[in-house]
Design a protein around this motif. Structure first.
Motif: not given
Lengths: 75, 233
Positions: A43-48
């Motif tokens: 989720v963090a990667v996609c949000l970045t």
């Protein structure tokens, strides 16, 4: 009476052996990823990526706004 | 500034929600699809956004033909360009999804995937839009270009419906929505998608569409600026 216990035992044995079958019929999902919290990394990667994309589009938007203003002042 | 660009912020908020809720919320446990059902929030949304953007492009093409205002031609071509981008993204994500659900899990051969009517139809639809840009590029006269490409754009939009919606449902298809695939309407069937998925899917469609519109407006503003500068030189 004996017959009742025989039936009950058969039922219990049957249930116990069929339980793993029920478990197998469930579709496999990424449960491990959820339980150890690695899904939050995804989720963090996609949000970045999403935030980076939006920042880029916003900066282009601002640049065009500035150009439009300059163009209006010139003409 | 916030009053004018509230929809850009809405797009960002909806897409953040799509990613967070899309990855973290519960989804139905289905065989073959497994966890890839979450692709619905991304792959299917690309096509929804594409349809809406092509629809807006179609609207401006008709508007152009009614009054021959050059502005409407710029609008039509920019929306068609961003719509095509979403179409290509939808196609590429579909190819990735196919590689696990059809090829690996259903054991379909490459030959049957290549014969897949939904893929062929989508490719035809995108190529028709590709030809729209080839057509536009081949004119030197601005008015002629605008007029002929507006008429062609109406044809292209009309061709979308048989090629991606109707024909794949008439003939057998592996894609959800075809007869024999017992999954009804793609993405909108209650066997595949529960209420929880809808709570993410519809905001996702709106979010992706809004960012598409935003990029299209940027293209339009650049094109109009360019023309303005050219006229003054």
């Amino acid at each position: 009476m004996f017959k009742f216990w025989q039936k009950a035992m058969a039922l219990m044995v049957g249930l116990a052996t069929s339980l793993p079958l029920f478990a197998q019929e469930k579709a496999a999902m990424a449960d491990l990823m959820r339980s150890n919290g690695k899904i939050y990394i995804v989720v963090a990667v996609c949000l970045t990526i999403l935030i980076g994309l939006f920042l880029y589009v916003t900066s282009i938007d601002r640049k065009i706004s500035r150009l439009e203003k300059e163009n209006k002042n010139q003409s | 500034m916030v009053q004018k660009s509230w929809w850009k912020i809405l797009s960002f908020v909806l897409l953040v929600y799509t990613i967070v809720a899309g990855f973290l919320l519960e989804v139905p446990r289905l065989f073959i699809l497994n966890e890839t059902i979450r692709n619905l929030y991304f792959h299917v949304c690309m096509w929804f956004a594409m349809m809406i953007l092509f629809g807006v492009s179609f609207f401006y093409s008709i508007k152009y033909l009614r009054g021959f205002h050059y502005r409407n031609d710029v609008f039509a071509s920019s929306f068609a360009a961003v719509g095509s981008l979403f179409g290509v993204l939808g196609y590429l994500t579909g190819v990735l999804w196919v590689s696990v659900t059809w090829v690996t899990d259903q054991g379909q051969s490459l030959a049957s995937v290549l014969k897949e009517p939904k893929l062929i139809g989508a490719a035809i639809a995108l190529l028709i839009y590709g030809a729209y840009f080839v057509l536009r590029g081949s004119f030197t006269d601005i008015d002629k270009r605008a007029r002929i490409s507006a008429v062609y754009n109406i044809f292209a939009f009309a061709m979308l419906f048989p090629s991606i919606w109707i024909i794949p449902r008439l003939v057998g298809s592996l894609h959800p929505g075809a007869p024999g695939s017992d999954s009804g309407n793609p993405a909108l069937d209650r066997n595949d998608m529960d209420a929880g998925m809808r709570m993410v899917f519809y905001p996702a469609v709106i979010g992706w569409t809004l960012i598409g519109i935003w990029i299209a407006t940027l293209k339009i503003r650049v094109a109009l600026l360019k023309d303005k500068i050219l006229m003054h030189v």
